[in-house]
Design an enzyme around this catalytic site. Sequence first.
Site, mmCIF file in Angstrom:
data_model
loop_
_atom_site.group_PDB
_atom_site.id
_atom_site.type_symbol
_atom_site.label_atom_id
_atom_site.label_comp_id
_atom_site.label_asym_id
_atom_site.label_seq_id
_atom_site.Cartn_x
_atom_site.Cartn_y
_atom_site.Cartn_z
ATOM 1 N N LYS A 1 60.308 12.563 38.910
ATOM 2 C CA LYS A 1 60.635 11.630 37.817
ATOM 3 C C LYS A 1 59.996 10.262 38.057
ATOM 4 C CE LYS A 1 63.317 14.367 35.483
ATOM 5 N NZ LYS A 1 62.843 15.013 34.275
ATOM 6 N N LYS B 1 55.613 25.311 35.697
ATOM 7 C CA LYS B 1 56.697 26.112 35.122
ATOM 8 C C LYS B 1 56.863 25.864 33.628
ATOM 9 C CE LYS B 1 60.389 22.814 35.892
ATOM 10 N NZ LYS B 1 61.778 22.575 36.161
ATOM 11 N N LYS C 1 60.758 22.005 28.983
ATOM 12 C CA LYS C 1 60.849 21.335 27.691
ATOM 13 C C LYS C 1 59.908 20.149 27.585
ATOM 14 C CE LYS C 1 65.393 22.263 28.076
ATOM 15 N NZ LYS C 1 66.812 22.022 28.151
#
Length: 331
Positions: free
Chosen positions: A111, A194, A197
């Site tokens: 992040k 992966k 979203k």
Amino acid sequence: METVVSGIRSTGKLHLGNYYGAIQNFVKMQHEYNCYFFIADLHSLTTHPTPADLHGNVKQVLVEYLAAGINPETATIYIQSDVPEVAELYLYLNMNAYLGELERSTSFKDKVRTQPDNVNAGLLTYPVLMAADIIIHKATKVPVGKDQEQHLEMARTFGNRFNRLYNRDVFPEPYAFNFSEKLVKIPGLDGKGKMGKSEGEGNAVYLSDPPEAIRKKVMRAVTDSGPTVENQKKPEEIQNLFDIIKVVSSPDTYTHFDHLYNTCQIRYGDLKKQLAEDIIIATAPIRERINDIANDTPYLRQVARHGAIKARESASKTMREVREIIGFKSF
Ligand code: TYM
């Protein structure tokens, strides 16, 4: 009976990764364990959703849980923010969670890299909140995808630390779980990493995608120009497609295309057509129920209320014990 807890962040529609990493296991586990499945709306606050988006996304996940076959009479389905005891336990656990270990978490480091202008304290202590979610019900099994493995390790650390600090055996150790023995990582369609979203349009196939959208996305998946040497190692983007085939299609389909690849006869167009049809078949029962459930507001309200009552019953029992152990006592 062993207790199971798991959750999914309310950040929008669910995709194949969520399904094979988590939900498919929820559906199977509900018959064998004491299950708590929740919608992690507190966790989703790290990205600052608008009130309307937050509410819409919580509803979306609730609808898709039900459409996938989680039975609210068998398992407890609830919304995280309906159980304030979780936030309370998070506060207590935060007192014994250290900056160094939180900064070392892979998801936190990701992040910091991907959203450098929003590195808030909620992101840093995200694994503490997750630990609270799990140990508040004294769960031992947590159905999640491979990407959550480190968070489970941290949940064990925080639970064990509390036990040691107060010299009490309150929290059992929770472990990540998948019915297929190995934890699952479903790759995206963009050739790298992966399915997720936030990975960009075309990377993820959603459970609510109509068949035409699924065909379009799969046909656009990244491939190379094909094998030139027999039995050569598959490059990442091709291996990814085979990984998806492995979970969605029949073993015969996998063997068929694997043989064609190994003998340099493969036509990616054929593989993608088959994969798209298999995804459409695998998701059909869920897709077909989503709209009906989404339009049944009284039912959703009833499920959420019933789930909140059951989840709070279990959470408040643990919290009575925890408060007393910490030394919060009335005069
Ligand atoms: P979230 O919302 O990112 O993902 C929900 C679940 O889906 C799995 N998953 C995948 N599995 C395989 N392949 C993929 N490509 C893939 N993408 C997502 C995740 O592993 C997860 O199981 N922190 C959690 C939510 C959470 C939670 C908890 C989970 C909050 N508290 C307590 C378990 C227990 C999360 O962000 O998952």
